[in-house]
Design an enzyme around this catalytic site. Structure first.
Site, PDB file in Angstrom:
ATOM      1  N   GLY A 233       6.109  -7.251   0.668  1.00  0.00           N
ATOM      2  CA  GLY A 233       7.206  -7.399  -0.298  1.00  0.00           C
ATOM      3  C   GLY A 233       7.997  -6.052  -0.447  1.00  0.00           C
ATOM      4  N   SER A 234       8.557  -6.092  -1.652  1.00  0.00           N
ATOM      5  CA  SER A 234       9.449  -4.609  -1.701  1.00  0.00           C
ATOM      6  C   SER A 234       8.598  -3.632  -2.368  1.00  0.00           C
ATOM      7  CB  SER A 234      10.666  -5.032  -2.709  1.00  0.00           C
ATOM      8  OG  SER A 234       9.885  -5.315  -3.943  1.00  0.00           O
ATOM      9  N   THR A 237       7.837  -3.616  -6.177  1.00  0.00           N
ATOM     10  CA  THR A 237       6.819  -4.450  -6.508  1.00  0.00           C
ATOM     11  C   THR A 237       5.413  -3.955  -6.087  1.00  0.00           C
ATOM     12  OG1 THR A 237       8.441  -6.224  -6.131  1.00  0.00           O
ATOM     13  CG2 THR A 237       5.862  -6.694  -6.485  1.00  0.00           C
ATOM     14  N   GLY A 238       5.514  -3.335  -4.756  1.00  0.00           N
ATOM     15  CA  GLY A 238       4.308  -2.624  -4.174  1.00  0.00           C
ATOM     16  C   GLY A 238       3.696  -1.596  -5.093  1.00  0.00           C
ATOM     17  N   GLU A 255       2.174  -3.743   2.600  1.00  0.00           N
ATOM     18  CA  GLU A 255       3.229  -4.166   3.749  1.00  0.00           C
ATOM     19  C   GLU A 255       4.729  -4.072   2.917  1.00  0.00           C
ATOM     20  OE1 GLU A 255       3.287  -4.026   6.885  1.00  0.00           O
ATOM     21  OE2 GLU A 255       1.004  -4.205   7.310  1.00  0.00           O
ATOM     22  N   CYS A 289      11.855  -7.425   7.322  1.00  0.00           N
ATOM     23  CA  CYS A 289      11.362  -5.935   6.875  1.00  0.00           C
ATOM     24  C   CYS A 289      11.584  -5.086   7.932  1.00  0.00           C
ATOM     25  CB  CYS A 289      10.125  -6.002   6.556  1.00  0.00           C
ATOM     26  SG  CYS A 289       8.765  -6.726   7.621  1.00  0.00           S
TER      27      CYS A 289
HETATM   28  P1  NAD Z   1       9.530  -8.987  -3.885  1.00  0.00           P
HETATM   29  O1  NAD Z   1       8.689  -7.737  -3.911  1.00  0.00           O
HETATM   30  O2  NAD Z   1      10.730  -9.075  -4.854  1.00  0.00           O
HETATM   31  O3  NAD Z   1       8.539  -9.923  -3.890  1.00  0.00           O
HETATM   32  C1  NAD Z   1       7.333 -10.355  -3.008  1.00  0.00           C
HETATM   33  C2  NAD Z   1       6.411 -10.932  -3.713  1.00  0.00           C
HETATM   34  O4  NAD Z   1       5.825 -10.418  -5.000  1.00  0.00           O
HETATM   35  C3  NAD Z   1       7.032 -12.339  -4.329  1.00  0.00           C
HETATM   36  O5  NAD Z   1       6.145 -13.554  -4.218  1.00  0.00           O
HETATM   37  C4  NAD Z   1       7.053 -12.229  -5.834  1.00  0.00           C
HETATM   38  O6  NAD Z   1       6.874 -13.170  -6.620  1.00  0.00           O
HETATM   39  C5  NAD Z   1       6.031 -11.363  -6.101  1.00  0.00           C
HETATM   40  N1  NAD Z   1       5.948 -10.243  -7.123  1.00  0.00           N
HETATM   41  C6  NAD Z   1       7.106  -9.787  -7.528  1.00  0.00           C
HETATM   42  N2  NAD Z   1       6.749  -8.993  -8.919  1.00  0.00           N
HETATM   43  C7  NAD Z   1       5.271  -9.044  -8.757  1.00  0.00           C
HETATM   44  C8  NAD Z   1       4.252  -8.266  -9.589  1.00  0.00           C
HETATM   45  N3  NAD Z   1       4.674  -7.441 -10.585  1.00  0.00           N
HETATM   46  N4  NAD Z   1       3.155  -8.514  -9.295  1.00  0.00           N
HETATM   47  C9  NAD Z   1       2.720  -9.270  -8.193  1.00  0.00           C
HETATM   48  N5  NAD Z   1       3.473  -9.835  -7.625  1.00  0.00           N
HETATM   49  C10 NAD Z   1       4.873  -9.832  -7.953  1.00  0.00           C
HETATM   50  O7  NAD Z   1       9.991  -8.984  -2.310  1.00  0.00           O
HETATM   51  P2  NAD Z   1      11.115  -9.995  -1.852  1.00  0.00           P
HETATM   52  O8  NAD Z   1      12.230  -9.754  -2.280  1.00  0.00           O
HETATM   53  O9  NAD Z   1      10.292 -11.469  -1.966  1.00  0.00           O
HETATM   54  O10 NAD Z   1      10.738  -9.663  -0.110  1.00  0.00           O
HETATM   55  C11 NAD Z   1      11.649  -8.795   0.374  1.00  0.00           C
HETATM   56  C12 NAD Z   1      11.023  -7.369   0.317  1.00  0.00           C
HETATM   57  O11 NAD Z   1       9.738  -7.548   1.148  1.00  0.00           O
HETATM   58  C13 NAD Z   1      11.780  -6.327   1.290  1.00  0.00           C
HETATM   59  O12 NAD Z   1      11.800  -5.079   0.762  1.00  0.00           O
HETATM   60  C14 NAD Z   1      11.156  -6.496   2.568  1.00  0.00           C
HETATM   61  O13 NAD Z   1      11.430  -5.320   3.801  1.00  0.00           O
HETATM   62  C15 NAD Z   1       9.549  -6.545   2.121  1.00  0.00           C
HETATM   63  N6  NAD Z   1       9.079  -7.406   3.250  1.00  0.00           N
HETATM   64  C16 NAD Z   1       8.065  -6.391   4.026  1.00  0.00           C
HETATM   65  C17 NAD Z   1       7.324  -6.972   4.982  1.00  0.00           C
HETATM   66  C18 NAD Z   1       6.204  -5.985   5.871  1.00  0.00           C
HETATM   67  O14 NAD Z   1       5.364  -6.823   6.418  1.00  0.00           O
HETATM   68  N7  NAD Z   1       6.257  -4.801   5.626  1.00  0.00           N
HETATM   69  C19 NAD Z   1       7.274  -8.338   5.564  1.00  0.00           C
HETATM   70  C20 NAD Z   1       8.362  -9.070   4.746  1.00  0.00           C
HETATM   71  C21 NAD Z   1       8.989  -8.575   3.720  1.00  0.00           C
END
Ligand code: NAD
Length: 483
Positions: A233-234, A237-238, A255, A289
């Site tokens: 994810g983003s 959040t990471g 990731e 991503c």
């Molecule tokens: P996001 O970080 O908003 O959400 C990702 C997931 O995290 C969702 O399921 C969300 O519900 C969960 N989440 C949100 N806050 C959380 C918390 N505090 N604790 C635990 N879980 C939580 O990201 P997004 O908008 O869903 O996805 C887009 C982002 O993901 C982009 O930045 C993209 O580059 C990245 N991404 C990376 C990869 C990779 O493999 N590197 C692949 C796909 C997407």
């Protein structure tokens, strides 16, 4: 309509059964191509989470996967792949409607998910340790053990294939897994639960829960019942998850996002560049991503490259995903506003809009395929992840300048090189700060090639044999033979 959605409600797959959950409500799921409500997901709360974690622990302690003969574990995973393929037509339609992506892209996602189970199923009986020579008085060897309970947080851009990308190696290694589905498009992921159920995966080995990230997701990763965290994810959040992981000292695989650059040299095949650009930044409306978010072009061919990119972008067919167009909507109204707002800063920062630049005036959350030219590498659009169908062109004069620009963001997910010069491709590939480098074809590679980030793009690797070793830990066993 799929059985999961008979009453328009996608349930939680907890400990082998489908449950409405105790989250006190539902999360609305919208079709972004129609701006219409299409279904709901039942929200899991504290009790469902506790039940999923307990079932995962019990299954692990019982050795449901870890003590299964490895070859049998591999066969189980093969059955999961078959069930995923059997559900693919139905699942792809749901995924297309809930995410906005094209039907063929949604279908590809189910195929890719099946491939992950086939690939990692094939290595379930090849996770071999080594023996270490300590002289005649000792026998010493290592074994790879599963962690126990793996908590996996999945993003909305490829919910089915990314879930499979982490779940398959986790299962191959013998872990139990609790998945938190993305709130925007959780329905196709519930189909993955259905495939697990049909393949007769032991109850509790895998649970899939629906809920909001800041609530259910945060609780899952903070739980002391979790032995390993996998997050895709983003960056923000990471970072929040890494803070939670620090409290419980839990290993985490990250990731995260990207702002990946292609470097196009003067001897590049421009046809290959434009075809890579089409998939690199317009596939899934750029919500990838590893998208080709920046294009650095040698000044001698720069204007030609910009003109050809603009022509390609302006010529893409646009429609609802079910019609299989070349360009589809982004996932939500919020995502569209974010993409449009960030794109609009480009002109203030001196960029030229060669194609697109704003939302398309039609029903659905469509951002026009956008080519920004003369982008200042220090500007916001060149530094921040847009996560939409927008790419940034910038000219360069020397190889060293191109490498410095390509490496000049906080991210480092992938990078690309377009050249016919073999020596240069190797030389530049070594210098690029990225986990994966594509030469002459963006997205070259596949499920068997390791993928992951450098810098704020994260750490650890998914895909390939390499990923498997994120899902196990090493134990050394030293035996004295002197007694
Ligand atoms: P996001 O970080 O908003 O959400 C990702 C997931 O995290 C969702 O399921 C969300 O519900 C969960 N989440 C949100 N806050 C959380 C918390 N505090 N604790 C635990 N879980 C939580 O990201 P997004 O908008 O869903 O996805 C887009 C982002 O993901 C982009 O930045 C993209 O580059 C990245 N991404 C990376 C990869 C990779 O493999 N590197 C692949 C796909 C997407």
């Amino acid at each position: 309509m799929n059985a999961l959605l008979q009453d328009g409600l996608a349930r939680n797959y907890v400990a082998g059964s489908w449950q409405e959950g105790d989250g006190g409500g539902v999360i609305a799921v919208e079709d972004p191509g129609l701006e219409e409500h299409m279904a709901d997901s039942a929200q899991a709360g504290e009790e469902s989470l506790a039940q999923a974690l307990e079932a995962a622990r019990t299954s692990f302690d019982r050795g449901d996967l870890a003590d299964m003969k490895p070859a049998a574990r591999g066969r189980l995973m093969g059955r999961i792949a078959q069930e995923i393929r059997a559900l693919a037509d139905e699942g792809a339609e749901l995924l297309c409607r809930e995410s906005g992506k094209s039907l063929s892209a949604a279908h590809d996602e189910f195929s890719e998910a099946a491939e992950y189970f086939e690939y990692y199923g094939g290595v379930a009986d090849k996770i071999e340790g080594k023996s270490i020579p300590l002289g005649p008085d000792y026998a010493d060897y290592t074994v790879f053990e599963p962690y126990g309970v793996s908590a996996q947080i999945v993003p909305w851009n490829f919910p089915v294939s990314i879930a499979a990308r982490s779940l398959a190696p986790s299962m191959a290694a013998g872990n139990s897994t609790v998945i938190k589905a993305p709130e925007l498009d959780p329905i196709a992921l519930a189909m993955l639960g259905q495939a697990l159920e049909r393949a007769e995966v032991p109850a509790g080995t895998v649970s899939i829960l629906n809920g909001m990230g800041g609530d259910l997701g945060a609780r899952l990763v903070a739980s002391s019942e979790v032995d390993q965290i996998v997050f895709t994810g983003s960056v923000p959040t990471g970072q929040a998850i890494l803070h939670a992981a620090a409290d419980t000292v839990t290993p985490a695989l990250m990731e995260l996002g990207g702002k990946s650059a292609a470097v196009v040299f003067e001897d590049a095949n421009l046809d290959a560049v434009i075809s890579s650009l089409q998939s690199g930044i317009f596939y899934n409306a750029g919500q990838v991503c590893s998208a080709m978010a920046r294009v650095l072009v040698h000044r001698s061919i720069y204007e030609d490259a910009v003109a050809r990119a603009a022509e390609m972008a302006n010529g893409l067919s646009v429609a609802h995903g079910l019609e299989n167009p070349e360009h589809t909507p982004v996932v939500s109204a919020l995502q569209l506003s974010r993409v449009e707002a960030l794109t609009s800063t480009a002109q203030q920062d001196g960029a030229r809009v060669a194609a697109g630049g704003a939302r398309i005036d039609r029903k659905g959350y469509f951002m026009a395929p956008t080519i920004l030219a003369d982008v200042n590498p220090a500007s916001r659009v060149a530094q921040e992840e847009i996560f939409g169908p927008v790419t940034c062109f910038t000219p360069f004069d020397t190889e060293a300048e191109a490498i410095a620009m390509a490496n000049g963001t906080d991210f480092g997910l992938v990078a690309g090189i377009f050249t016919r010069d073999l020596a240069r491709s190797h030389r530049v590939a070594r210098k690029l700060r990225a986990g994966q480098v594509f030469v002459n074809e963006w997205f070259a590679g596949g499920i068997s090639t390791p993928f992951g980030g450098v810098g704020k793009s994260g750490f650890g690797r998914e895909k390939g044999l390499e990923a498997l070793y994120n899902y196990v830990r090493t134990k050394n066993i030293a035996i004295s033979l002197k007694v």
